[in-house]
Each structure stands twice: as structure tokens, then as C-alpha cells.
Design a protein around this motif. Structure first.
Motif, PDB file in Angstrom:
ATOM      1  N   LEU A 277       0.827  -1.205   0.000  1.00 29.11           N
ATOM      2  CA  LEU A 277       0.000   0.000   0.000  1.00 29.11           C
ATOM      3  C   LEU A 277       0.862   1.255   0.000  1.00 29.11           C
ATOM      4  N   LEU A 278       1.952   1.246   0.754  1.00 26.65           N
ATOM      5  CA  LEU A 278       2.865   2.387   0.743  1.00 26.65           C
ATOM      6  C   LEU A 278       3.472   2.597  -0.641  1.00 26.65           C
ATOM      7  N   ALA A 279       3.864   1.500  -1.286  1.00 25.71           N
ATOM      8  CA  ALA A 279       4.443   1.625  -2.628  1.00 25.71           C
ATOM      9  C   ALA A 279       3.411   2.137  -3.627  1.00 25.71           C
ATOM     10  N   ALA A 280       2.162   1.661  -3.532  1.00 27.13           N
ATOM     11  CA  ALA A 280       1.132   2.089  -4.476  1.00 27.13           C
ATOM     12  C   ALA A 280       0.852   3.583  -4.346  1.00 27.13           C
ATOM     13  N   HIS A 311      10.214   2.624  -4.538  1.00 28.38           N
ATOM     14  CA  HIS A 311      11.003   1.431  -4.841  1.00 28.38           C
ATOM     15  C   HIS A 311      11.618   0.848  -3.567  1.00 28.38           C
ATOM     16  N   LEU A 312      11.940   1.687  -2.598  1.00 27.23           N
ATOM     17  CA  LEU A 312      12.371   1.166  -1.306  1.00 27.23           C
ATOM     18  C   LEU A 312      11.258   0.357  -0.639  1.00 27.23           C
ATOM     19  N   ALA A 313      10.017   0.843  -0.773  1.00 21.66           N
ATOM     20  CA  ALA A 313       8.888   0.099  -0.222  1.00 21.66           C
ATOM     21  C   ALA A 313       8.725  -1.247  -0.920  1.00 21.66           C
ATOM     22  N   VAL A 314       8.928  -1.273  -2.239  1.00 20.10           N
ATOM     23  CA  VAL A 314       8.867  -2.547  -2.959  1.00 20.10           C
ATOM     24  C   VAL A 314       9.954  -3.493  -2.457  1.00 20.10           C
ATOM     25  N   ALA A 319      11.534  -8.302   0.695  1.00 18.46           N
ATOM     26  CA  ALA A 319      12.224  -8.901   1.841  1.00 18.46           C
ATOM     27  C   ALA A 319      11.243  -9.577   2.778  1.00 18.46           C
ATOM     28  N   CYS A 320      10.116  -8.894   3.031  1.00 18.55           N
ATOM     29  CA  CYS A 320       9.094  -9.475   3.907  1.00 18.55           C
ATOM     30  C   CYS A 320       8.539 -10.767   3.319  1.00 18.55           C
ATOM     31  N   GLY A 321       8.270 -10.766   1.988  1.00 21.46           N
ATOM     32  CA  GLY A 321       7.760 -11.977   1.351  1.00 21.46           C
ATOM     33  C   GLY A 321       8.763 -13.114   1.374  1.00 21.46           C
TER      34      GLY A 321
END
Length: 430
Positions: A277-280, A311-314, A319-321
Motif C-alpha cells: 500500500l505504501l508503494a502504491a 522502490h524502497l517500499a517494494v 524482503a518481507c515476502g
């Protein structure tokens, strides 16, 4: 000593001698060093310091010599540091004097720089730089001095409200929307947001709860501002998004992962929804967050900044995934998690670099290239630190082949784009 400095300064002012004036004013600082900052003699010190700063700023406005402002600013905070070393911070009165003096200096420069903007009716960059430096220095001392007295959120809230008020006043003084107005407005709103998040944090809520409290508000502000074409509302939404992004980025390192779906799939748990959501929202701000009152260069700079953070959020979501995938299938004992994570980030950085090369977007190419270089260093020095030498040689060979392929593809695309570009052949915003 002060009288001698004042006399020499008057002569230098009459003869318009720049060098003599600077040397004469510098002669007033040793006189202030003699005065003790104790409770009895403190008023003498601050009276002399106030007079010296008033002279500096008055002459700077009359003669338009900006170096006088820098000298006064640097000398005042340096003098405060020297007196702070003599205040014996263990004593309660010493701490009281220390933060009272810091607050007085901060408020004086807020007022002096505001008067300078009001008199000149323009922003030449000096007042903006000194304003940022004043906030940074006072913020540092507020953190050092007030940590044992009040939470840092209270000074942040005070500074944020003050900067929002100053932004509204300066906007009325200047003939057009200036960078200093945006900096004070966005900076003030950021400080208010961080203070609010700090107050909410005391309620022992999870970081993901804070994000889902503030991010919908930012999305609603962004939607309404886009429909109504209100730059102020969209700017407020951008500030809220930046605050939420910074809070989430720095708070998730030691925060537990959320589990909204009860481990139903490898990617059904963790903090991926927040990253996505942050990346979007960030990509939307990069694509549609153009402010009509800003110049094209400023809009381009903001767009590139939003793109970089998105892109940092992506990368955080990837990493989380990856962590969630390893935890779901229990792969940590059999596979090198850090090496797989570097590979995932490397593939994304490679896609980013090629995308930037295809559309001739140099910021994306630079971001992808820098990420690949950092990942190469991470892989060789850390991920493969205990591996055999053959594995490191293979990694070097693969990185070399990758560099050659990227160089060839980039040069080929650059040669193809030397032809005239059609009007409808526009590059995407990210």
C-alpha cells in the motif's frame, strides 16, 4: 572590549569596509566569553549576545552582506556549546538554564530570519539554509537536554506548529510561492505528524495499527485534492505519506510481523500489505503529484524522490515476502536466506535498471546500478563469507557477465533513441 568592537564596526560601516567590519564584529565574541553563564550574571551574557546579534542582522540587511548572518549564527551556537560545558548538567538548575538558553537562541533566529524575509520580500537561499540549520541544531539540543525532562514529542509539536504558522505568514509576504514556504509547511506538518505518532505509540499499539490509522487519511486527502485540484491538500497528503513511510521504515526492524490471515499461504502473513500500500500510494504521487504552482524542475525532483521511496517500499515488501516464504516452508536450515534475499533484490534491481534504460530514465538506471553494486559487495563480503573460494569466483564471474550484458543493452537502447522522439511516445512517470 564590546565598546571597542562597536566603535570599529561604526567606522567600518561608514567607510563600507567589508573586511574591517567582519574583523570588528568578531572582536565582540571574546568579551562574551568572559561572562559566566550562571544565574546571577546570565542576564549580562544574554544582553550582550542579543545586542551583538541584532547588530549583525541589522548590518546584514542594510548592506546586503549575507556572510554576517552566517558568522552570527555559527558564533552564537558555538558560544552556547562552550557555556554548556560549564553548566554542570547533573544539577537541576544547570539543566534548566541550558534548555532555557537554547530555546531563547532558537526563538531569536526564528524571528530574525522572518524579519529578514519580510524586509527583502524575497528568498535568496540564505534564510532557508539558516532556518534549516537552526531547526537541526535546536532539535539536537532539545533531544540531549529534554530527554530527562519531557518527551521529545513536545518540542517536535511546538516546532511543527510554529513552522506551519510561519509558512502561512511568509506566503503572504512573498509575491509567489517559494521553496522556503513549502519547506516550512511540509517540515512543520512532518513534525506534527511525528509528534502525533509518538503520542499514539505510548498507547502500546502495534506499528501496523498506526499505519492503517494514518494511511487511509492520506489516501482520502490525496483523492479529494486530485478531484478538487487543491495543491495544499495533495501536499498535505504527501507529507502524511512521508511521515507514515518514515515511521514504518524505522519501526519495523524490531517489530513483530502481523498475521492477518492465519498462515493460510506463504505470502498471506507478514507485513507485505503495508509495504504494497505504501508503494502504491508513492507511485501514484510520483505519477500524478504534480503541483501547478511549482516549477518543472521542482516537480521533477519531487517525482524522483517519491519514485525512489516507492522502490524502497517494494524492496521492503520483497524482503518481507522472502522471510515469510522461508518461515512457511522451514527452508532456513537448508538454504542461505541472506543469499536468496540478495538474489531477489538483484532481480528487481536488474528489472529496474533495464526499465530505466528502455525508457531512458537516468534516475532509475542510477538506482538500479547502485543497488546492484551494493548487492555485489553484500554477496561477496557477507553472504559468501564462510563459503569456499570457488563459490566466490563463480559469483564474481556471474556479476561480470551481468555487468557486460547491462552495458551492452544500455548502449544499444541509447543508440536507438538518438532518433527524434514522437510526441505520443512519452515515458511513464516511474
Amino acid at each position: 572590549m564590546l565598546a571597542t568592537a562597536a566603535g570599529a564596526s561604526w567606522i567600518a560601516f561608514k567607510w563600507q569596509s567589508r573586511l574591517l567590519l567582519n574583523v570588528s564584529l568578531l572582536g565582540g565574541w571574546p568579551a562574551l566569553l568572559i561572562v559566566s553563564p550562571g544565574p546571577d550574571e546570565g542576564w549580562i551574557l544574554w544582553a550582550g549576545l542579543l545586542a551583538l546579534n541584532v547588530v549583525y542582522f541589522t548590518l546584514s540587511l542594510r548592506l546586503d552582506w549575507n556572510e554576517l548572518k552566517f558568522t552570527a549564527f555559527a558564533g552564537t551556537w558555538l558560544l552556547y556549546f562552550l557555556f554548556y560545558l560549564k553548566l554542570q548538567p547533573e544539577a537541576a538548575e544547570g539543566w534548566s538554564l541550558a534548555y532555557r538558553y537554547a530555546l531563547l537562541i532558537y526563538i531569536f533566529y526564528i524571528g530574525a530570519l522572518s524579519v529578514s524575509i519580510w524586509k527583502k520580500r524575497t528568498d535568496d537561499g540564505t534564510d532557508l539554509f539558516l532556518g534549516i540549520a537552526n531547526a537541526a541544531v535546536f532539535g539536537f539540543w532539545a533531544f540531549v537536554l529534554w530527554e530527562r525532562v519531557v518527551p521529545i514529542a513536545y518540542p517536535m509539536l511546538f516546532m511543527g506548529m510554529l513552522y506551519v504558522i510561519l509558512a502561512c505568514l511568509i506566503r503572504r509576504w512573498l509575491p509567489e510561492l517559494s521553496t522556503i514556504v513549502l519547506m516550512k509547511l511540509f517540515g512543520g506538518m512532518m513534525l506534527i505528524l511525528f509528534a502525533s505518532l509518538h503520542f499514539l505509540k505510548e498507547r502500546n499499539l502495534e506499528p501496523i495499527t498506526h499505519v492503517f490509522l494514518w494511511l487511509p487519511a492520506a489516501i482520502a486527502m490525496l483523492g479529494l485534492g486530485t478531484v478538487k485540484r487543491w495543491d495544499a491538500l495533495r501536499g498535505g497528503a504527501a507529507v502524511v505519506w512521508l511521515g507514515v513511510f518514515g515511521y514504518w521504515f524505522f519501526s519495523t526492524w524490531n517489530a513483530a510481523e502481523a498475521d492477518p490471515f492465519g498462515h493460510s499461504s506463504p505470502f498471506g502473513h507478514g507485513n507485505m500489505p503495508v509495504w504494497a500500500l505504501l508503494a502504491a500510494v508513492g507511485f501514484y504521487l510520483s505519477a500524478k503529484g504534480r503541483f501547478e504552482r511549482l516549477r518543472e524542475d521542482d516537480n521533477r525532483m519531487l517525482s524522483n524522490g517519491f519514485t525512489f521511496l516507492s522502490h524502497l517500499a517494494v524492496g521492503g515488501g520483497l524482503a518481507c515476502g522472502t522471510y515469510s516464504f522461508f518461515a512457511y516452508y522451514g527452508l532456513s536450515p537448508r538454504m542461505n536466506l541472506q543469499l536468496i534475499l540478495s538474489a531477489v533484490w538483484g532481480l528487481y534491481a536488474l528489472a529496474l535498471l533495464l526499465w530505466g534504460a528502455y525508457w531512458m530514465r537516468k534516475p532509475l538506471q542510477a538506482l538500479g546500478s547502485l543497488t546492484l553494486i551494493c548487492l555485489a559487495v553484500k554477496t561477496i563480503l557477507f553472504d559468501l563469507s564462510g563459503s569456499p573460494a570457488l563459490d566466490k569466483v563463480i559469483a564474481f564471474f556471474l556479476f561480470g557477465l551481468l555487468s557486460v550484458g547491462i552495458t551492452y543493452t544500455t548502449n544499444l537502447r541509447a543508440a536507438q533513441n538518438k532518433r527524434p522522439k514522437l510526441e505520443n511516445d512519452a515515458a511513464p512517470p516511474f
